[in-house]
Design a protein around this motif. Sequence first.
Motif, PDB file in Angstrom:
ATOM      1  N   SER A 125     -16.445-106.715  38.440  1.00  0.00           N
ATOM      2  CA  SER A 125     -16.717-107.406  37.174  1.00  0.00           C
ATOM      3  C   SER A 125     -16.696-106.435  36.000  1.00  0.00           C
ATOM      4  O   SER A 125     -16.110-106.719  34.957  1.00  0.00           O
ATOM      5  CB  SER A 125     -18.075-108.097  37.237  1.00  0.00           C
ATOM      6  N   LYS A 126     -17.316-105.297  36.182  1.00  0.00           N
ATOM      7  CA  LYS A 126     -17.370-104.279  35.123  1.00  0.00           C
ATOM      8  C   LYS A 126     -15.960-103.816  34.754  1.00  0.00           C
ATOM      9  O   LYS A 126     -15.599-103.736  33.580  1.00  0.00           O
ATOM     10  CB  LYS A 126     -18.223-103.111  35.614  1.00  0.00           C
ATOM     11  N   ARG A 127     -15.150-103.545  35.781  1.00  0.00           N
ATOM     12  CA  ARG A 127     -13.774-103.099  35.519  1.00  0.00           C
ATOM     13  C   ARG A 127     -12.960-104.179  34.813  1.00  0.00           C
ATOM     14  O   ARG A 127     -12.183-103.892  33.904  1.00  0.00           O
ATOM     15  CB  ARG A 127     -13.083-102.712  36.827  1.00  0.00           C
ATOM     16  N   LEU A 128     -13.131-105.433  35.248  1.00  0.00           N
ATOM     17  CA  LEU A 128     -12.385-106.528  34.632  1.00  0.00           C
ATOM     18  C   LEU A 128     -12.736-106.694  33.157  1.00  0.00           C
ATOM     19  O   LEU A 128     -11.886-107.093  32.358  1.00  0.00           O
ATOM     20  CB  LEU A 128     -12.654-107.834  35.377  1.00  0.00           C
ATOM     21  N   LEU A 129     -13.976-106.394  32.808  1.00  0.00           N
ATOM     22  CA  LEU A 129     -14.384-106.490  31.404  1.00  0.00           C
ATOM     23  C   LEU A 129     -13.982-105.263  30.596  1.00  0.00           C
ATOM     24  O   LEU A 129     -14.206-105.212  29.395  1.00  0.00           O
ATOM     25  CB  LEU A 129     -15.893-106.725  31.319  1.00  0.00           C
ATOM     26  N   LEU A 158     -24.393-108.578  37.634  1.00  0.00           N
ATOM     27  CA  LEU A 158     -24.344-109.871  38.322  1.00  0.00           C
ATOM     28  C   LEU A 158     -24.792-110.996  37.399  1.00  0.00           C
ATOM     29  O   LEU A 158     -24.170-112.062  37.342  1.00  0.00           O
ATOM     30  CB  LEU A 158     -25.241-109.837  39.569  1.00  0.00           C
ATOM     31  N   VAL A 159     -25.873-110.769  36.671  1.00  0.00           N
ATOM     32  CA  VAL A 159     -26.365-111.795  35.746  1.00  0.00           C
ATOM     33  C   VAL A 159     -25.330-112.081  34.664  1.00  0.00           C
ATOM     34  O   VAL A 159     -25.108-113.242  34.294  1.00  0.00           O
ATOM     35  CB  VAL A 159     -27.731-111.378  35.143  1.00  0.00           C
ATOM     36  N   LEU A 160     -24.674-111.048  34.169  1.00  0.00           N
ATOM     37  CA  LEU A 160     -23.614-111.246  33.181  1.00  0.00           C
ATOM     38  C   LEU A 160     -22.502-112.121  33.768  1.00  0.00           C
ATOM     39  O   LEU A 160     -22.032-113.063  33.130  1.00  0.00           O
ATOM     40  CB  LEU A 160     -23.059-109.895  32.719  1.00  0.00           C
ATOM     41  N   THR A 161     -22.094-111.821  34.995  1.00  0.00           N
ATOM     42  CA  THR A 161     -21.075-112.637  35.661  1.00  0.00           C
ATOM     43  C   THR A 161     -21.580-114.071  35.845  1.00  0.00           C
ATOM     44  O   THR A 161     -20.834-115.034  35.630  1.00  0.00           O
ATOM     45  CB  THR A 161     -20.690-112.031  37.019  1.00  0.00           C
ATOM     46  N   GLY A 162     -22.852-114.204  36.234  1.00  0.00           N
ATOM     47  CA  GLY A 162     -23.431-115.540  36.394  1.00  0.00           C
ATOM     48  C   GLY A 162     -23.426-116.325  35.086  1.00  0.00           C
ATOM     49  O   GLY A 162     -23.119-117.525  35.074  1.00  0.00           O
TER      50      GLY A 162
END
Length: 195
Positions: A125-129, A158-162
């Motif tokens: 997720s971090k890399r994708l952002l 994880l919360v950011l993705t959620g």
Amino acid sequence: MRILGIDLAGKEENETGICILDGDKFSLSTIHTDKEILKLADKLEPSLIIIDAPLSLPKGRCCLEKECNCSVGGHFRQAERDIRSYGRVLPLTFKGMKMLTMRGIRISSQLKQKYNVIESHPRTSKRLLGYDDPVSCLSKFFRIPANLTMHELDAGLLVLTGFLYLQKLCIKLGDPNEGRIIIQDIKKCTGYTES
């Protein structure tokens, strides 16, 4: 909106990172046991729980033991095969991953009785952002304290993705009958994360 992010450890004695987004309140902490996780979930009654751990076995497998007849089922779910185009993930049959997977299945089966539970992978997720480190990524969205552990930071991701998932800005990788991993839909998120 109340989201609980759990960066689950393979063993209960190790640190599990926790992040809670409750309205505009963002908090991070560390806990250890399944009992603590279940108690926290029941106290919060979150609209979404997002966990960094495999929450299911590869199709055709009853366990992850190499001596079992089910071992012909493979080391990866379709979700792991799909996510590899975004970055590296470990086979579920590696020792540490095996413990994490079995704990993830155990705890999620209890949580799913009451709550919406999904699986994600915070480093992807971090890399994708478009960020190299979790502090820079999370600081764009939330006010975060100093001296956080890597587990707490991953729980924050994880919360950011959620949050993005609830805004319908994510995609589901894998086979729905086997288990899915949720990650950001980078095409949909680009404008959102740049604002």
